[in-house]
Design an enzyme around this catalytic site. Structure first.
Site, PDB file in Angstrom:
ATOM      1  N   CYS A  58     -18.332  28.057 -34.824  1.00  0.00           N
ATOM      2  CA  CYS A  58     -18.354  29.522 -34.755  1.00  0.00           C
ATOM      3  C   CYS A  58     -19.717  30.046 -34.330  1.00  0.00           C
ATOM      4  O   CYS A  58     -19.821  31.059 -33.623  1.00  0.00           O
ATOM      5  CB  CYS A  58     -17.952  30.103 -36.106  1.00  0.00           C
ATOM      6  SG  CYS A  58     -19.005  29.546 -37.473  1.00  0.00           S
TER       7      CYS A  58
ATOM      8  N   HIS B  17     -19.577  31.954 -41.678  1.00  0.00           N
ATOM      9  CA  HIS B  17     -18.871  32.117 -40.404  1.00  0.00           C
ATOM     10  C   HIS B  17     -19.661  33.034 -39.486  1.00  0.00           C
ATOM     11  O   HIS B  17     -20.085  34.120 -39.888  1.00  0.00           O
ATOM     12  CB  HIS B  17     -17.486  32.702 -40.668  1.00  0.00           C
ATOM     13  CG  HIS B  17     -16.572  32.683 -39.478  1.00  0.00           C
ATOM     14  ND1 HIS B  17     -16.409  31.583 -38.671  1.00  0.00           N
ATOM     15  CD2 HIS B  17     -15.758  33.648 -38.958  1.00  0.00           C
ATOM     16  CE1 HIS B  17     -15.528  31.868 -37.710  1.00  0.00           C
ATOM     17  NE2 HIS B  17     -15.132  33.110 -37.861  1.00  0.00           N
TER      18      HIS B  17
ATOM     19  N   ASN C 238     -13.764  37.847 -33.559  1.00  0.00           N
ATOM     20  CA  ASN C 238     -13.683  36.521 -34.170  1.00  0.00           C
ATOM     21  C   ASN C 238     -13.473  35.470 -33.082  1.00  0.00           C
ATOM     22  O   ASN C 238     -13.299  35.793 -31.907  1.00  0.00           O
ATOM     23  CB  ASN C 238     -12.544  36.485 -35.197  1.00  0.00           C
ATOM     24  CG  ASN C 238     -12.767  35.446 -36.272  1.00  0.00           C
ATOM     25  OD1 ASN C 238     -13.595  34.545 -36.127  1.00  0.00           O
ATOM     26  ND2 ASN C 238     -12.030  35.551 -37.359  1.00  0.00           N
TER      27      ASN C 238
END
Length: 466
Positions: A165, A302, A322
């Site tokens: 990520c 994240h 995201n």
């Protein structure tokens, strides 16, 4: 009967609707006690199985998990998540809150989800935050910003089962600042960061930091395109040729002052910003739509991107991009509460924000990367030697075609290994059906077994010439 049909129809709509959403935020583990408690209420087993079948079809035959012997356990996890989603949405409909959905993570326990799809390393930054902050003196800010509307945000990508990520967050903000400065949207290579950016705390699919990714791009003189260095969702050896293809460069990067949503808003008003959040909760795992106000802490795990902000019915929110694909959340995005009177921001969004800086043109266009030489084919397996004069191909069985007394004069080849050579000198049987029935031309699993297959034909063995 009508009630059951209505319930089933509702469940089908729930699954189909969630084909574009999902993750979670309540850190509830799937253990025996939780499972038993969850199965007491909500959708029946029959309804859940019908929903699971539809979910499997919507997700290409399954989630990232092997089904096989795991099928029943996956179903039980799915059923428990279905009850959780159903109960949450019933409350949300009453209060006008955010909604959950049965997305691609719906057959994962929260522990499995956290172990597979998170990856920001946030123990410490590579430098002290807030050394420089160019937007500190800005006071007048627009009421809302959405960089997607300006063409400054690339389409949502999918990191897969790799804790990369941090690379997706950093690459996204570099793509954005490059578009804002040059007017050209160029999608860049996360895989280059995964494989080549081993500076600082970056370790490929095992996590990393956005600041260290920016630092790598600066020291490398730029980063390659996604088309030339495509994403593989696994760690690998750095491709030096592609690492040297410096298509987009940045001048530097700046850290937003920590625990200050106003400073973060100032930065986002000027460009998309890399942020770290705690995304490991059950509600975040299964998020579908609305302004997320679920449970989360500040254990940052994240890396994502703040691409805007706004207000919906009096609720201030951040627009967050995201990297779980467009079928999660609102087409790959989540709107998160803003101005919640907690200095860290929702899920710690204001704790570790940074953005790349750029003022000039990119490096000259590189020459096309030479293709990677093809992997040489493996050496062919040696022939199976029958005797000094005859041999059969690898993976076959030598069977005598003509003999005299105890001597075989001519050999034949059965096309499978470990075969039974039938006494007719013309046929053979595979190892799973070793009993020859030469009159019927079949092979049986055992002497009295009703199961049989057609006997195999032999071919002449090759005469050795050397």
């Amino acid at each position: 009967m009508a009630a059951r049909a209505a319930a089933a129809a509702f469940l089908l709509l729930l699954i189909v609707g969630a084909a574009t959403a999902a993750p979670d935020m309540s850190i509830i583990s799937y253990n025996a006690e939780h499972g038993a408690r969850g199965l007491e209420e909500g959708p029946t087993e029959a309804e859940a199985r019908a929903a699971y079948d539809l979910w499997l079809a919507e997700n290409g035959g399954g989630s990232p998990n092997a089904l096989g012997g795991e099928h029943e356990r996956r179903f039980l996890v799915f059923w428990d998540n279905l009850k959780f989603v159903d109960a949450h949405n019933a409350r949300a409909d009453e209060r006008g809150g955010f909604r959950l959905g049965m997305n691609r993570f719906a057959d994962l326990t929260n522990e499995e989800f956290r172990a597979t799809f998170l990856g920001a390393k946030v123990a410490e930054r590579s430098r002290a935050a807030g050394e420089r902050y160019r937007h500190d003196g800005v006071e007048e800010l627009p009421e809302s910003v959405d960089w997607r509307e300006k063409g400054a945000v690339a389409p949502v990508k999918n990191q897969g089962q790799c804790g990369s990520c941090w690379a997706f967050s950093a690459v996204s903000t570099v793509e954005s600042i490059n578009q804002l400065v040059t007017g050209e949207m160029i999608t860049l290579s996360e895989q280059e960061l995964v494989e080549c950016s081993t500076n600082g705390q970056n370790s490929g699919c095992n996590g990393g930091l956005m600041d260290d990714a920016f630092d790598f791009i600066i020291k490398n003189g730029g980063i390659d395109t996604e088309d030339d260095y495509p994403y593989k969702a696994v760690d690998g050896k750095c491709d030096i040729n592609r690492e040297n293809a410096k298509v987009v460069s940045i001048d530097g990067f700046e850290d937003v002052p920590q625990n200050d949503e106003k400073s973060l808003q100032k930065a986002v008003a000027h460009q998309p910003v890399s942020v770290a959040i705690e995304a490991g909760g059950r509600e975040f795992q299964l998020y579908h739509s609305g302004v997320f106000s679920g449970r989360c802490g500040t254990s940052l795990d994240h890396g994502v991107v703040a691409v805007g902000y706004g207000t919906d019915n009096g609720k201030d929110y951040w627009i967050v991009r995201n990297s779980w694909g467009p079928k999660w959340g609102e087409s790959g995005y989540v709107r998160m509460e803003r101005n919640i009177n907690v200095t860290t921001g929702k899920c710690g969004i204001a704790m570790m924000a940074s953005y790349p800086t750029k003022s000039g043109a990119n490096p000259p266009k590189p020459s096309p990367t030479p293709p990677t030489p093809p992997t040489p084919p493996p050496p062919s397996a040696p022939d199976h030697v029958c005797d000094d004069n005859f041999s059969c191909p690898a993976g076959s069985t030598c069977c005598c075609a003509f003999g005299f007394r105890n001597l075989c004069l001519v050999w034949g080849c059965c096309p499978v290994e470990g075969a039974t050579c039938c006494k007719d000198h013309a046929s053979c049987c595979p190892p799973d059906y070793p009993v020859c029935n030469t009159r019927a031309g079949t092979c049986s699993a055992s002497k009295n077994s009703p199961l049989s297959v057609k006997a195999l034909k032999r071919t002449l063995a090759k005469l050795n010439t050397a």
